[in-house]
Write a protein that holds these residues in place. Structure first.
Motif: not given
Length: 310
Positions: A97-106
């Protein structure tokens, strides 16, 4: 180290490069034994991305290195959740992930057994990613091509390692096998290498772009936020060709990487590269580049092993 990454020929991620990394680069990198990656937005539509993922998964075998998809999580990327859904469908081994929170991807990526790395430029962003539960951090240090951090890799790795014992990838000016070994000695697990692969046969860069990389030195790199609102390193000659004055760049506005991609004066005609460009002097197939990196890496390890004791 995760089993997904345990069989690499070299501890290297071929970094995802905006408008330069595509399926051919990913497949060639994985077959050469390093992690191949690309930004999802390089595929100009959701349908194109689905086609790319079909091509990659159909060409990379279990004997090859894993591949990674880079997703820009900034709100300006309105496709981000759709692209993440495709990462789930195709079970991307690694999502960066880049330029933003990874939270939605985890949670989504962990559900199928994938790994999530967060691209960060300083300790404040690293701390947020660690708290979110990422598997690894990509430390974008000073000297990286395209969007870049401002902190020395020496200092950045040291500070991160005081708070994080997960996987660490270091980027910023690394273009040789010696640089890969140096990243390991600093405390990183992997090196992030982009600029070295611009001048490759499999890169989507224009031939003149590849040649400019091969002809340039570190003095030809200009850092500016004028084009996308985020600090990035650009090739001086391409700035001049696009009508900019490298000595008097305008100040940056709001972050909008996606809009910038569609502007002919930004990204398409102005070309990025990192400070390690001076170590690149010819255009080669990725297989040959990795062969060269491996020779340099093992020579650096040999010198270290035989160094006189203090």
């Amino acid at each position: 180290m995760s089993d997904v990454l345990s069989g690499l020929r070299l501890p290297v991620f071929q970094a995802p490069m905006f408008l330069q990394s595509g399926p051919e680069m990913v497949i060639a990198s994985c077959r050469a034994g390093i992690v191949g990656s690309f930004p999802s937005v390089n595929a100009r539509s959701f349908q194109d991305l689905e086609h790319w993922l079909t091509q990659i998964t159909g060409s990379v075998s279990a004997h090859d290195a894993p591949w990674a998809m880079n997703i820009m999580m900034h709100r300006s990327n309105t496709r981000r959740m759709d692209d993440l859904a495709l990462a789930q469908v195709f079970k991307a081994p690694i999502v960066i992930t880049a330029l933003g929170s990874p939270r939605d991807a985890i949670e989504r990526v962990h559900d199928y057994g994938g790994l999530v790395f967060a691209d960060v430029i300083d300790m404040a962003f690293a701390a947020k990613a660690i708290e979110a539960g990422v598997d690894g951090l990509v430390l974008v240090a000073a000297g990286a091509g395209g969007h870049t951090g401002q902190q020395s890799g020496f200092a950045f790795v040291e500070e991160v390692r005081r708070h994080f014992d997960g996987l660490v990838v270091l980027g910023g000016g690394i273009s040789t096998g010696r640089g890969i070994r140096a990243a390991e000695i600093l405390g990183a697990d992997f090196a992030y290498m982009g600029t070295r692969f611009i001048a490759s046969d499999e890169s989507m860069a224009e031939p003149s772009y590849k040649q400019m990389v091969a002809d340039s030195s570190g003095a030809d790199i200009v850092c500016s936020d004028a084009l996308t609102g985020v600090k990035a390193n650009w090739l001086r000659a391409s700035l001049i060709a696009a009508g900019y004055d490298p000595e008097n760049m305008p100040s940056g506005g709001d972050i909008n990487v996606i809009e910038a991609a569609g502007d002919a004066r930004r990204w398409r005609d102005v070309w990025s590269a990192g400070q390690g460009v001076g170590a690149v002097d010819e255009i080669l197939p990725i297989a040959a580049i990795v062969d060269q990196l491996e020779r340099e890496y093992h020579e650096a390890c040999r010198i270290q092993t035989h160094a006189p004791k203090p």
